[in-house]
Design a protein around this motif. Structure first.
Motif, PDB file in Angstrom:
ATOM      1  N   ASN A   1      -2.751  -2.801  -4.555  1.00 20.00           N
ATOM      2  CA  ASN A   1      -2.963  -2.309  -3.127  1.00 20.00           C
ATOM      3  C   ASN A   1      -2.870  -0.578  -3.364  1.00 20.00           C
TER       4      ASN A   1
ATOM      5  N   HIS B   1      -3.009  -7.300   2.894  1.00 13.78           N
ATOM      6  CA  HIS B   1      -3.095  -5.891   3.220  1.00 13.78           C
ATOM      7  C   HIS B   1      -4.464  -5.440   3.437  1.00 13.78           C
ATOM      8  N   GLN B   2      -5.367  -6.089   2.803  1.00 10.67           N
ATOM      9  CA  GLN B   2      -7.008  -5.753   2.924  1.00 10.67           C
ATOM     10  C   GLN B   2      -7.785  -7.012   3.542  1.00 10.67           C
ATOM     11  N   GLN B   3      -8.616  -6.702   4.206  1.00 13.52           N
ATOM     12  CA  GLN B   3      -9.434  -7.839   4.798  1.00 13.52           C
ATOM     13  C   GLN B   3     -10.598  -8.096   3.898  1.00 13.52           C
TER      14      GLN B   3
ATOM     15  N   PRO C   1       0.711  -1.249  -0.166  1.00 13.32           N
ATOM     16  CA  PRO C   1       0.167   0.013   0.012  1.00 13.32           C
ATOM     17  C   PRO C   1       0.602   1.297  -0.003  1.00 13.32           C
TER      18      PRO C   1
END
Ligand SMILES: Nc1ncnc2c1ncn2[C@@H]1O[C@H](COP(=O)(O)OP(=O)(O)OP(=O)(O)O)[C@@H](O)[C@H]1O
Ligand SMILES: [Mg+2]
Lengths: 253, 339, 312
Positions: B172, B121-123, B91
């Motif tokens: 990201n 990095h992302q849920q 990110p």
């Protein structure tokens, strides 16, 4: 591949004949001995992998560390030690001085599992250490290569957790070729146990073959050689097949 | 002026090699503002790739010594904890690597390699990440992205792999995109498509871009500013117009074929190219004491050239003339006299 | 569109982190090689130890403290002491003296079998690599077949057919390593065959023989040298194994493998009988392996040779 098939054609057509000495058919003599040899070879391979995987991985992850130096020395020694001498030393220490394990012999698993296991340990270690050393070096260099590769850098640049980088991008790639090496080692183990079998009075093919040489019992010897060649070939074939299943670069071709 | 996305201050990289210490990057200073594109150009071996790898902490820790500061949105990349750095990779900075043939893991599918980056990095669920992966592949112009996600890298061409690597870098929505020869393997239409994509990202997210390239066409097309590297130093930087139109350093002029001695048309009428700067760059293990370019410099207009390193100093600038404040600098002794 | 035509700008090429070594001059640079080797302490020490072992083997009669076959029942199976540092065997013979004499046997068989493998294998590899086509096919297929046999078994089979004894042991061990040398040589030949100067000299009418000896062979030399060192390690091991099985040289000439076979019967009473000959084997083999690894680092950075331990 094709060379193996041509090979196989010749190998299986041979009639194994009858032993000069005992008059038994070679096939039955071999069939009697084969399980013991296979058992020992597989046990040795297990020992080898138990040594090689942790040692090779650790030393690749920490190059020049204490572990790495230890692994280097141990594997270098392991490669240089005659397996039969290692067998004698193991007997000297574990059967003689310490008296923990029997110095040789064989009892069938079905009769006395504990006795079988006790008698398996020392020969398996003696043969396994040598292969383990070869595999340790292989695991180390192949891990190091994987660690330094561009795609691992890409994986790191993605911000993956270290554990994920190691398991999916380093280990997975490094251990793929291990299949081949392990197969080759198993094949060598099968012939390598010949000498160790003698030291531990392990009633396998090695003893049979050696006795045949001493008696100039050619049908038996021929049968044994043919069998080993066949085993070698089958293992290599299996390895090729297995490898093509697990490596997408080959299977998708 | 808004705070820069990236501010690099006195970045130095030394690599231990069997032949001695290689001084690969020797004091780089530059900033990348939001939405800004800085092009880094220079001959092979000038330290471009190493300088950006150093930012992301991707140089081999055992052999590399990195000093200086590199502030990503105010936070020093070079002083970050490994955990924080891991969060920033992706990110914070997305990186497109130079070599598309080896940058992807050969035994994992393209989709997996995208998905793991997104999910780090992302849920999001696996399905959602996969859908996003297909979307990204479509955005970078990969034909048939639905099927491409399940393919292995060796089943793709070099150009397709390059686009996958770009998709990973963009997955990201990074604050800073570092593209190392990102479009070199691509044909002109795809290249234009990628550049459009990056420009869209820049205007939507204010992404700053460091674009390493050999292609002056790309530089002219996308860059706001240009940084010319030689021997691990910035020998000249400034706006595209300044550097391309009025190069001040003999090396830059050589690169552009603008140096009078070198620009003589060949007998067949072609203009000579960079290869005609005589000699090769100095090895980073053995840099000259004075101006790095001195051994090859056709001008050598000053006594200090051989012994004293020229500082990066302001030189005449178009933008200065037009009232803007973007500097144009060059590290050369012959800057004033020779022009 | 203007391209900056920088050398090596091809994106498919990795940055030249390591300069590609220039093609070797026709002759290996011995001085330089030795210098580099001397900077690798492990390899240097191994080389020194090996030289010592060879000297011991050459002057065994002089060096051995006692006659190796001097029997004295009154001192049978004595543990190590000042007069007999390695102890004595069941006939009261000095084990140190017998280990010293065993060096000769082991090294002789080792060197000769590797020499056999080297000459035959290199020749086959040269022919296969240089002439290619069907010559290559036939020869290398043959080598593959030979290679498919487990080493120990192949050696046992040779001895079974030809009988025991030193000459047959040499042949038995040598045959095992012929394919390895053939492969290594062939690979090197293929590597250098197309190199510019070979093509150049071919075009000016150099004969095949001249090409082989002047250009190809010296270039193939580095991996062959490395392989020789590693094969010597295996050969010493194989000789010991054959002797141990009673398929090598005969009594009463001492040989390390044979001593171990004899010592086995006294393992409970006399550990020294089994320990010292084995240590001698380990030391010799270890040194050949370490030297081989060191030579590889210096001579063969591209790792064309087999690593120690493979093919065992
Ligand atoms: N891992 C490394 N170890 C030692 N030296 C290195 C390493 N990586 C790069 N170098 C050296 O650093 C210098 C700069 O390399 P770098 O890859 O940054 O060049 P570049 O400007 O990206 O060139 P190119 O245009 O070819 O990509 C070169 O001299 C190279 O040999
Ligand atoms: Mg680069």
């Amino acid at each position: 591949m094709e060379q193996y098939f041509r090979w196989a054609g010749n190998a299986v057509t041979g009639d194994l004949g009858v032993s000069f000495r005992s008059g038994e058919t070679v096939t039955s003599l071999i069939a009697e001995r084969l399980p013991a040899t296979l058992t020992l070879a597989v046990a040795a391979l297990v020992v080898a992998l138990l040594i090689a995987l942790p040692l090779g991985m650790l030393s690749a992850l920490h190059p020049r560390s204490l572990v790495d130096r230890f692994a280097t020395v141990v594997s270098q020694l392991g490669i240089s030690v005659p397996d039969f001498w290692l067998s004698i030393m193991l007997i000297l220490i574990f059967a003689g001085t310490l008296g923990w394990l029997p110095s040789g012999g064989y009892v069938p698993l079905t009769e006395d599992p504990w006795g079988w296991f006790q008698r398996l340990i020392l020969p398996a270690v003696a043969t396994g250490v040598v292969s383990g050393s070869v595999i340790t070096r292989f695991v180390r260099s192949s891990m190091l290569e994987a660690l330094g590769s561009d795609h691992v850098r890409t994986a790191e640049a993605k911000g993956l957790p270290t554990r994920q980088v190691l398991s999916w991008h380093v280990l997975r790639n490094a251990l793929l070729p291990l299949v081949t090496v392990t197969g080759v080692q198993l094949a060598y183990l099968l012939s390598g146990v010949v000498v160790v079998e003698i030291v531990f009075s392990w009633p396998g093919l090695g003893q049979l073959a050696l006795q045949a040489v001493r008696d100039r019992d050619f049908p038996v010897l021929q049968g044994a050689v043919l069998l080993f060649a066949l085993v070698f070939l089958v293992i290599n074939l299996l390895v090729d097949l297995l490898y093509s299943r697990i490596d997408p670069r080959i299977s998708r071709r | 002026m808004t705070a820069p996305v990236l501010a690099v201050e006195d970045l130095r990289v030394q690599l231990r090699t069997p032949r001695g210490t290689a001084h690969v990057v020797n004091g780089l200073d530059y900033t990348v503002g939001p939405g800004e594109t800085v092009a880094v150009v220079g001959e092979s071996g000038s330290g471009k790739s190493v300088s950006v790898l150093a930012l992301m902490g991707l140089l081999p820790a055992r052999t590399a010594t990195v000093t200086g500061r590199a502030l990503l949105q105010g936070e020093d990349l070079l002083a970050m904890s490994p955990d924080r750095l891991r969060q920033v990779r992706g990110p914070g900075i997305g990186m497109v690597f130079q070599d598309p043939m080896t940058s992807l893991n050969p035994v994992l599918t393209v989709g997996r390699q995208l998905v793991e980056g997104i999910r780090a990095h992302q849920q999001v669920t696996r399905q959602a990440a996969r859908a996003r992966a297909v979307e990204l592949l479509a955005e970078v112009g990969l034909p048939d992205p639905q099927r491409a996600v399940d393919r292995y890298p060796h089943e793709l061409s070099g150009g397709m792999r390059q686009r996958v690597v770009i998709a990973i870098a963009l997955s990201n929505s990074p604050a800073l995109l570092v593209a190392d020869e990102a479009t070199t393997a691509l044909d002109v239409t795809v290249q234009a498509q990628i550049i459009d994509l990056v420009e869209r990202l820049q205007s939507e997210h204010g992404t700053g871009v460091v674009w390493i390239t050999h292609d002056l066409g790309v530089v002219a097309g996308i860059a706001d500013r240009v940084l010319v590297m030689y021997g691990g130093r910035c020998v000249e930087d400034g706006t595209v117009d300044d550097v391309l139109e009025r190069p001040a350093h003999p090396y830059t002029r050589g690169l552009l074929g603008a140096l009078p001695d070198l620009a003589e048309p060949l007998s067949d009428g072609r203009r000579p190219d960079l290869a005609t700067i005589p000699g090769v760059p100095p090895p980073p293990t053995d840099l000259p004491a004075g101006c790095v370019f001195w051994p090859r410099c056709p001008v050598r207009g000053d006594a200090r050239c051989e012994t004293e390193q020229p500082p990066l100093a302001f030189v005449e600038s178009l933008s200065r003339a037009t009232g803007s404040s973007l500097p144009h600098r060059a590290a050369t002794w012959c800057g004033e006299g020779a022009r | 569109m203007t391209q900056l035509p920088t050398p090596g700008a091809n994106p498919a090429e990795p940055p030249p982190a390591e300069p590609i070594p220039p093609s070797r001059p026709a002759r290996p640079r011995w001085r330089e090689t030795l210098g580099l080797l001397a900077r690798n302490p492990t390899a240097a020490v191994s080389a020194v130890v090996l030289v010592l072992i060879v000297l011991v083997a050459l002057f065994d009669e002089t060096l051995a403290p006692d006659g190796p076959n001097d029997q004295d029942q009154s001192i049978a199976l004595q543990p190590p002491s000042w007069s007999h540092p390695f102890g004595t065997d069941e006939f009261g013979r000095d084990i140190l003296s017998r280990v010293v004499l065993g060096a000769g046997t082991s090294l002789r068989v080792g060197f000769l079998s590797v020499a056999f493998a080297l000459v035959v294998g290199t020749l086959i590899g040269l022919l296969a690599g240089f002439y290619g086509k069907w010559v290559d096919d036939v020869l290398m297929r043959l080598m593959d077949m030979l290679f498919a046999f487990p080493a120990v078994l192949l050696a046992i089979a040779v001895v079974a057919i030809r009988g025991t004894g030193p000459a047959n042991a040499i042949l038995a061990i040598g045959i095992v390593y012929v394919p390895i040398f053939a492969r290594v040589t062939r690979a090197s030949v293929l590597g250098v065959r197309e190199e510019v100067y070979v093509r150049a000299s071919r075009s000016i009418g150099a004969s095949d023989f001249r090409l082989l000896t002047r250009h190809v062979l010296p270039n193939a030399a580095p991996p062959i040298i490395v392989q020789t060192s590693i094969s010597l390690a295996f050969a010493v091991l194989a000789e010991a194994a054959l002797s141990f099985l009673g398929l090598g040289p005969r009594r009463p000439n001492p040989s390390w493998g044979l001593m171990l076979a004899d010592g086995r019967g006294f393992i409970e009473q006399a550990w020294w009988y089994s320990v010292f000959p084995g240590l001698a084997i380990v030391l010799t083999v270890l040194c050949f392996n370490l030297l081989g690894d060191g030579l590889r680092d210096v001579l063969d950075p591209r790792q064309r040779t087999l690593t120690a331990g493979s093919g065992r």
